[in-house]
Design an enzyme around this catalytic site. Structure first.
Site, PDB file in Angstrom:
ATOM      1  N   SER A  42       0.626  -1.139  -0.422  1.00 35.29           N
ATOM      2  CA  SER A  42      -0.249  -0.340   0.491  1.00 35.29           C
ATOM      3  C   SER A  42       0.562   1.520   0.135  1.00 35.29           C
ATOM      4  O   SER A  42       2.189   1.043   0.661  1.00 35.29           O
ATOM      5  CB  SER A  42      -0.772  -0.068   1.272  1.00 35.29           C
ATOM      6  OG  SER A  42      -1.630   1.101   1.863  1.00 35.29           O
ATOM      7  N   ASP A  43       0.693   2.381  -0.640  1.00 36.16           N
ATOM      8  CA  ASP A  43       0.890   3.685  -0.453  1.00 36.16           C
ATOM      9  C   ASP A  43       1.183   4.483   0.885  1.00 36.16           C
ATOM     10  O   ASP A  43       0.127   3.706   1.283  1.00 36.16           O
ATOM     11  CB  ASP A  43       0.163   4.271  -1.669  1.00 36.16           C
ATOM     12  CG  ASP A  43       1.190   5.713  -1.580  1.00 36.16           C
ATOM     13  OD1 ASP A  43       2.188   6.033  -1.155  1.00 36.16           O
ATOM     14  OD2 ASP A  43       0.305   6.590  -1.485  1.00 36.16           O
ATOM     15  N   LYS A  44       2.222   5.022   1.222  1.00 34.75           N
ATOM     16  CA  LYS A  44       1.505   5.469   2.360  1.00 34.75           C
ATOM     17  C   LYS A  44       1.180   6.449   2.570  1.00 34.75           C
ATOM     18  O   LYS A  44      -0.093   6.990   3.169  1.00 34.75           O
ATOM     19  CB  LYS A  44       3.418   5.428   3.364  1.00 34.75           C
ATOM     20  CG  LYS A  44       3.155   6.160   4.276  1.00 34.75           C
ATOM     21  CD  LYS A  44       4.614   6.523   4.948  1.00 34.75           C
ATOM     22  CE  LYS A  44       5.750   7.289   4.545  1.00 34.75           C
ATOM     23  NZ  LYS A  44       5.249   8.797   5.034  1.00 34.75           N
ATOM     24  N   THR A  45       1.689   7.925   1.595  1.00 33.85           N
ATOM     25  CA  THR A  45       1.056   9.266   1.741  1.00 33.85           C
ATOM     26  C   THR A  45      -0.380   8.787   1.156  1.00 33.85           C
ATOM     27  O   THR A  45      -0.846   8.496   0.465  1.00 33.85           O
ATOM     28  CB  THR A  45       1.832  10.174   1.231  1.00 33.85           C
ATOM     29  OG1 THR A  45       3.008  10.210   1.591  1.00 33.85           O
ATOM     30  CG2 THR A  45       1.149  11.390   1.371  1.00 33.85           C
ATOM     31  N   THR A 100      -2.884   7.245   1.847  1.00 30.18           N
ATOM     32  CA  THR A 100      -3.183   6.433   1.800  1.00 30.18           C
ATOM     33  C   THR A 100      -3.315   5.396   3.556  1.00 30.18           C
ATOM     34  O   THR A 100      -4.597   4.988   4.190  1.00 30.18           O
ATOM     35  CB  THR A 100      -2.818   5.373   1.141  1.00 30.18           C
ATOM     36  OG1 THR A 100      -2.851   5.290  -0.575  1.00 30.18           O
ATOM     37  CG2 THR A 100      -3.399   3.504   1.161  1.00 30.18           C
TER      38      THR A 100
END
Length: 297
Positions: free
Chosen positions: A25-28, A30
């Site tokens: 998963s993308d962090k920023t 999400t």
């Protein structure tokens, strides 16, 4: 699948999902709320200030970690003003709520400045922008030339810049100390930035200086942003979304691993990692090269 409120166009998609073992998963935006908050300011010489309040509501203040640093508040305000001028975001109070538009870093700087009593509309009106260099990832900094009033009523052109620590330091020849400008201690600034990054924070540097020829060229380019004075470092934090910890826990209960993908250093787990249940130690980090096609990861 419909009973579980899932609708798919192709059954192959469900079959692929059933064989999934990990979700990257993308962090920023999400894992996190994509609302950076300036949490710490470090002035040249090591004076550290904690910034209270979180999110995009400008309620809080900057408090010196060491009470003896109280007289250096003017330096924090100076940094906040530069960050508000070298800025393309908007922060406004409309219909009894705060609204914002623009890049998350720019918004966080405006929120921080507002907490210090530096209000962007008034500040920008008093120091109109004459030229700018927008931020680009290849350049790693942004700059603005603003008209600054002198005590005698005349005006001068000033450059304000913000960006990656190493990039800004490469354009500085001095730093702002408690008694005025002094020789730049780049090694100390890099060490401080490294420690903040190791703690998982996003760090930017802010600097100011006179425009070339004191005439405010329009437009300006990279070579015009030089001979600056380092004003300090700003550490920022992007908190996790409230529902993310349970979502990660549900994935783990189902046998799925959920690594968070970030542009940060692989050996620098972000401070959101322990709360959401992802990487909490350097050996749990990975780089793109570690994710081999057809491998086990």
């Amino acid at each position: 699948m419909a009973a579980r409120h899932v609708i798919v166009r192709r059954m192959a998609a469900v079959e692929s999902l059933g064989s999934c073992t990990a979700i990257a998963s993308d962090k920023t935006g999400t894992i996190t709320v994509n609302e950076l908050t300036a949490t710490d300011v470090v002035l040249p010489g090591g004076s550290r200030w904690a910034v209270t309040g979180a999110g995009t509501v400008p309620e809080g203040d900057a408090v010196p970690v060491d009470p003896h640093d109280g007289p250096r508040r003017r330096g924090v305000v100076r940094l906040a003003r530069a960050g508000a001028l070298c800025n393309e975001a908007v922060l406004a109070h409309e219909d009894e709520r705060w609204v914002h538009h623009g890049d998350a870093v720019d918004v966080s700087l405006l929120v921080f400045a507002h907490k210090l009593g530096v209000f962007a509309p008034e500040t920008r009106a008093a120091a109109p922008r004459r030229a700018q260099i927008p931020f680009e990832s290849e350049r790693r900094f942004a700059a603005s030339v603003n008209e600054a009033p002198r005590p005698d009523g005349t005006h001068r052109q000033q450059v304000h810049a913000k960006g990656a620590v190493e990039t800004i330091l490469g354009r500085c020849t001095r730093q702002r100390g408690p008694d005025g400008d002094e020789p730049l201690d780049g090694a100390a600034a890099v060490a401080t930035a490294g420690q903040l990054a190791a703690d998982g924070y996003r760090v930017i540097a802010v600097a100011s200086g006179a425009a070339p020829g004191d005439s405010g060229p329009d437009p300006i380019d990279d070579v015009d942003v030089a001979d600056l004075t380092l004003l300090g470092l700003v550490a920022m934090f992007d908190p996790p979304r409230p529902d993310v910890p349970e979502a990660v826990a549900a994935c783990r209960r189902g046998g799925l691993r959920g690594p968070a993908v970030t542009g940060g250093h692989p050996h620098t787990p972000p401070p959101v990692a322990p709360p959401v249940g992802s990487a909490a130690s350097p050996d749990q980090g990975a780089t793109g090269a570690d994710l081999r096609p057809g491998g086990d990861e």
